[in-house]
Each structure stands twice: as C-alpha cells, then as structure tokens.
Motif scaffolding. Structure first.
Motif, PDB file in Angstrom:
ATOM      1  N   PHE A  45      17.789  -8.790   0.227  1.00  0.00           N
ATOM      2  CA  PHE A  45      17.460  -8.564  -1.044  1.00  0.00           C
ATOM      3  C   PHE A  45      15.984  -8.045  -1.292  1.00  0.00           C
ATOM      4  CE2 PHE A  45      20.993 -11.433  -1.759  1.00  0.00           C
ATOM      5  CZ  PHE A  45      21.840 -10.466  -2.335  1.00  0.00           C
ATOM      6  N   ALA A  46      14.926  -9.038  -0.609  1.00  0.00           N
ATOM      7  CA  ALA A  46      13.563  -8.591  -0.447  1.00  0.00           C
ATOM      8  C   ALA A  46      13.537  -7.426   0.492  1.00  0.00           C
ATOM      9  CB  ALA A  46      12.660  -9.656   0.197  1.00  0.00           C
ATOM     10  N   HIS A  47      14.077  -7.141   1.635  1.00  0.00           N
ATOM     11  CA  HIS A  47      14.197  -6.026   2.355  1.00  0.00           C
ATOM     12  C   HIS A  47      14.484  -4.659   1.373  1.00  0.00           C
ATOM     13  CE1 HIS A  47      13.601  -8.119   5.838  1.00  0.00           C
ATOM     14  NE2 HIS A  47      14.769  -8.100   6.435  1.00  0.00           N
ATOM     15  N   LEU A  48      15.363  -4.828   0.575  1.00  0.00           N
ATOM     16  CA  LEU A  48      15.835  -3.886  -0.158  1.00  0.00           C
ATOM     17  C   LEU A  48      14.912  -3.520  -0.954  1.00  0.00           C
ATOM     18  CD1 LEU A  48      18.066  -1.849  -0.856  1.00  0.00           C
ATOM     19  CD2 LEU A  48      19.135  -3.131  -2.414  1.00  0.00           C
ATOM     20  N   ALA A  49      14.416  -4.474  -1.943  1.00  0.00           N
ATOM     21  CA  ALA A  49      13.045  -4.039  -2.809  1.00  0.00           C
ATOM     22  C   ALA A  49      11.859  -3.595  -2.044  1.00  0.00           C
ATOM     23  CB  ALA A  49      12.855  -5.332  -3.437  1.00  0.00           C
ATOM     24  N   TRP A  50      11.695  -3.945  -0.840  1.00  0.00           N
ATOM     25  CA  TRP A  50      10.422  -3.371  -0.364  1.00  0.00           C
ATOM     26  C   TRP A  50      10.668  -1.821   0.004  1.00  0.00           C
ATOM     27  CZ3 TRP A  50       8.535  -5.186   5.273  1.00  0.00           C
ATOM     28  CH2 TRP A  50       6.963  -4.837   5.165  1.00  0.00           C
ATOM     29  N   ILE A  51      11.982  -1.458   0.353  1.00  0.00           N
ATOM     30  CA  ILE A  51      12.184  -0.196   0.772  1.00  0.00           C
ATOM     31  C   ILE A  51      12.147   0.752  -0.342  1.00  0.00           C
ATOM     32  CG2 ILE A  51      14.355   0.972   1.519  1.00  0.00           C
ATOM     33  CD1 ILE A  51      15.095  -1.049   3.389  1.00  0.00           C
ATOM     34  N   GLN A  52      12.772   0.032  -1.468  1.00  0.00           N
ATOM     35  CA  GLN A  52      12.762   0.679  -2.721  1.00  0.00           C
ATOM     36  C   GLN A  52      11.226   1.030  -3.423  1.00  0.00           C
ATOM     37  OE1 GLN A  52      15.892  -1.300  -4.927  1.00  0.00           O
ATOM     38  NE2 GLN A  52      17.469   0.134  -3.951  1.00  0.00           N
ATOM     39  N   THR A  53      10.325   0.426  -2.834  1.00  0.00           N
ATOM     40  CA  THR A  53       8.906   0.569  -3.326  1.00  0.00           C
ATOM     41  C   THR A  53       8.173   1.309  -2.399  1.00  0.00           C
ATOM     42  OG1 THR A  53       8.971  -1.777  -3.842  1.00  0.00           O
ATOM     43  CG2 THR A  53       6.867  -0.926  -3.599  1.00  0.00           C
ATOM     44  N   ASP A  54       7.612   2.491  -3.319  1.00  0.00           N
ATOM     45  CA  ASP A  54       6.819   3.454  -2.822  1.00  0.00           C
ATOM     46  C   ASP A  54       5.705   3.177  -1.672  1.00  0.00           C
ATOM     47  OD1 ASP A  54       4.166   5.558  -2.984  1.00  0.00           O
ATOM     48  OD2 ASP A  54       6.145   6.438  -3.385  1.00  0.00           O
ATOM     49  N   ARG A  55       5.489   3.836  -0.858  1.00  0.00           N
ATOM     50  CA  ARG A  55       4.593   3.351   0.160  1.00  0.00           C
ATOM     51  C   ARG A  55       3.211   3.345  -0.263  1.00  0.00           C
ATOM     52  NH1 ARG A  55       6.494   6.766   5.593  1.00  0.00           N
ATOM     53  NH2 ARG A  55       8.414   5.751   5.918  1.00  0.00           N
ATOM     54  N   LYS A  56       2.822   4.228  -1.295  1.00  0.00           N
ATOM     55  CA  LYS A  56       1.553   4.181  -1.934  1.00  0.00           C
ATOM     56  C   LYS A  56       1.194   2.839  -2.791  1.00  0.00           C
ATOM     57  CE  LYS A  56       0.766   9.169  -1.872  1.00  0.00           C
ATOM     58  NZ  LYS A  56       0.565  10.344  -2.667  1.00  0.00           N
ATOM     59  N   GLN A  57       2.454   1.934  -3.006  1.00  0.00           N
ATOM     60  CA  GLN A  57       2.317   0.725  -3.660  1.00  0.00           C
ATOM     61  C   GLN A  57       2.496  -0.146  -2.732  1.00  0.00           C
ATOM     62  OE1 GLN A  57       1.413   0.783  -6.842  1.00  0.00           O
ATOM     63  NE2 GLN A  57       1.234   3.121  -6.628  1.00  0.00           N
ATOM     64  N   GLY A  58       2.402  -0.218  -1.395  1.00  0.00           N
ATOM     65  CA  GLY A  58       2.579  -1.262  -0.519  1.00  0.00           C
ATOM     66  C   GLY A  58       4.073  -1.474   0.024  1.00  0.00           C
ATOM     67  N   GLY A  59       4.755  -0.603  -0.511  1.00  0.00           N
ATOM     68  CA  GLY A  59       6.316  -0.542   0.021  1.00  0.00           C
ATOM     69  C   GLY A  59       6.396   0.275   1.310  1.00  0.00           C
ATOM     70  N   ILE A  60       7.512   0.226   2.012  1.00  0.00           N
ATOM     71  CA  ILE A  60       7.608   0.960   3.055  1.00  0.00           C
ATOM     72  C   ILE A  60       8.523   2.246   2.664  1.00  0.00           C
ATOM     73  CG2 ILE A  60       7.471  -0.794   4.611  1.00  0.00           C
ATOM     74  CD1 ILE A  60      10.494  -1.390   4.757  1.00  0.00           C
ATOM     75  N   GLY A  61       9.124   2.458   1.746  1.00  0.00           N
ATOM     76  CA  GLY A  61      10.327   3.625   1.483  1.00  0.00           C
ATOM     77  C   GLY A  61      11.245   3.493   2.285  1.00  0.00           C
ATOM     78  N   ASP A  62      12.307   4.720   2.223  1.00  0.00           N
ATOM     79  CA  ASP A  62      13.287   4.905   3.258  1.00  0.00           C
ATOM     80  C   ASP A  62      12.758   4.789   4.712  1.00  0.00           C
ATOM     81  OD1 ASP A  62      15.272   4.771   1.680  1.00  0.00           O
ATOM     82  OD2 ASP A  62      15.064   6.870   0.877  1.00  0.00           O
TER      83      ASP A  62
END
Length: 196
Positions: A78-95
């Motif tokens: 679930f954390a992985h999915l949330a991180w993927i769904q977070t934009d890279r400019k916001q510290g996420g990784i995107g798809d």
C-alpha cells in the motif's frame, strides 16, 4: 546467515506493485532471465527515489540484455502504491517500469543478509542473479549514499560476456567491446603485451 556469490539466490514469494496493481510474484518466476534485485531502505525518503527512478528510466537497457529489475523494501504494498501515485516533483516516483516488492515481514531482507537490525530497514544491497538463478554479483551500500546504474549495467554485461565466452575473463574496468584475456599463465600474455 551468509550469502555469497556462486550460490543459488534464495527464492521468495511476495506481493509486488506492478503497473499500479498488486500481484504475487516468486523469484523463481524469473528463471531463464538475468535479474537485478535491489533493496532500498524506505519509501518516501530521499536517496531512494533517485535510485528507483534512475533504474526505471533505463529499464529498456536491462530488458535488451534479457534482464529484469526488482526493487524491494520493508514497506507494505500500500505504501509502494501511494508512492507510485505521488508525483516525482513531490518526492514520489510516479509510474515505474518494474515491480516494487513488499517485504513487510523482513523475511527477504533477512534471507539476503541486508537487514540493518538497529534501523529495521534494508541496506542498499544489489544482487545480479544469472539466468540459472545463481548470484553472480553482490554490492551493499550503507544507507546514506546511492548506487550507480552505469556500474550495474557494466557488471551485468561482464557477467553475460564471460558466461557466453568460455576461457575468457574481463580485466579491470572492462566495458563492452574492450579486450578480454585468457586466464592462463602463457595465453594471458597476449593481453598484457597489448598494454601501453
């Protein structure tokens, strides 16, 4: 537990996030391909997204070498999915182009001897596993500095080269297309005599 190059990679079954979906995968699903299996400390941190994005951006280079990439941390799917769904400019990784595996019970990190017991997270371990399931390369970085995709590709190409060219070995810093040598006291002199 000691883990070494030349031994069979410990198999595991775990939940991964692939293309924003949960899927149960096994390491043995990848037999017949080379595999870069890397561990990282935690989602939503600082160095980790730079590595994950770099491996994703160059995933096509690994694919062209009959190689899959798997990332593992002690976070939940679930954390992985949330991180993927977070934009890279916001510290996420995107798809990203490869699976992220959940090791919430820390069994995979323990099996690969990269669990940092005091912090409870995995060190930056990277394993190159050949198409028969044997570990050919291991590197482990401490928590605060990242790895090199270039070096991972260089080592992968060297492994594949020596596995397909009997009686050849790759000298220091070998890059694809460079000279190799025969590991023989006499025949190796052909290589050494070519040095400037």
């Amino acid at each position: 537990m000691t883990i070494r190059v030349g031994q069979l990679a410990p198999d595991f079954t775990a939940t991964a996030v692939i293309e924003q979906e949960f899927k149960v995968i096994k390491l043995s699903d990848y037999l017949g391909k080379y595999l870069v299996l890397f561990f990282y400390p935690l989602d939503f941190t600082f160095v980790c997204p730079t590595e994950i994005i770099a491996f994703s951006d160059r995933h096509h280079e690994f694919k062209s070498l009959n190689t899959e990439v798997l990332g593992v941390s002690v976070d939940s799917e679930f954390a992985h999915l949330a991180w993927i769904q977070t934009d890279r400019k916001q510290g996420g990784i995107g798809d990203i182009e490869y699976p992220l595996i959940s090791d919430l019970k820390k069994e995979i990190s323990t099996a690969y001897n990269v669990l940092e017991p005091n912090a409870g997270v995995a060190l930056r371990g990277l394993f190159i596993i050949d198409s028969q399931g044997f570990i050919q390369h291991i590197t482990v970085n401490n928590l605060s500095f990242g790895r090199s995709v270039d070096e991972t590709l260089r080592v992968l190409k060297a492994i594949q080269y020596v596995q397909s060219h009997e009686n050849e070995v790759c000298p220091v810093g070998w890059q694809e297309g460079d000279k190799t040598m025969n590991p023989d006291p006499v025949k190796s002199k052909v290589y050494f005599s070519s040095l400037g």
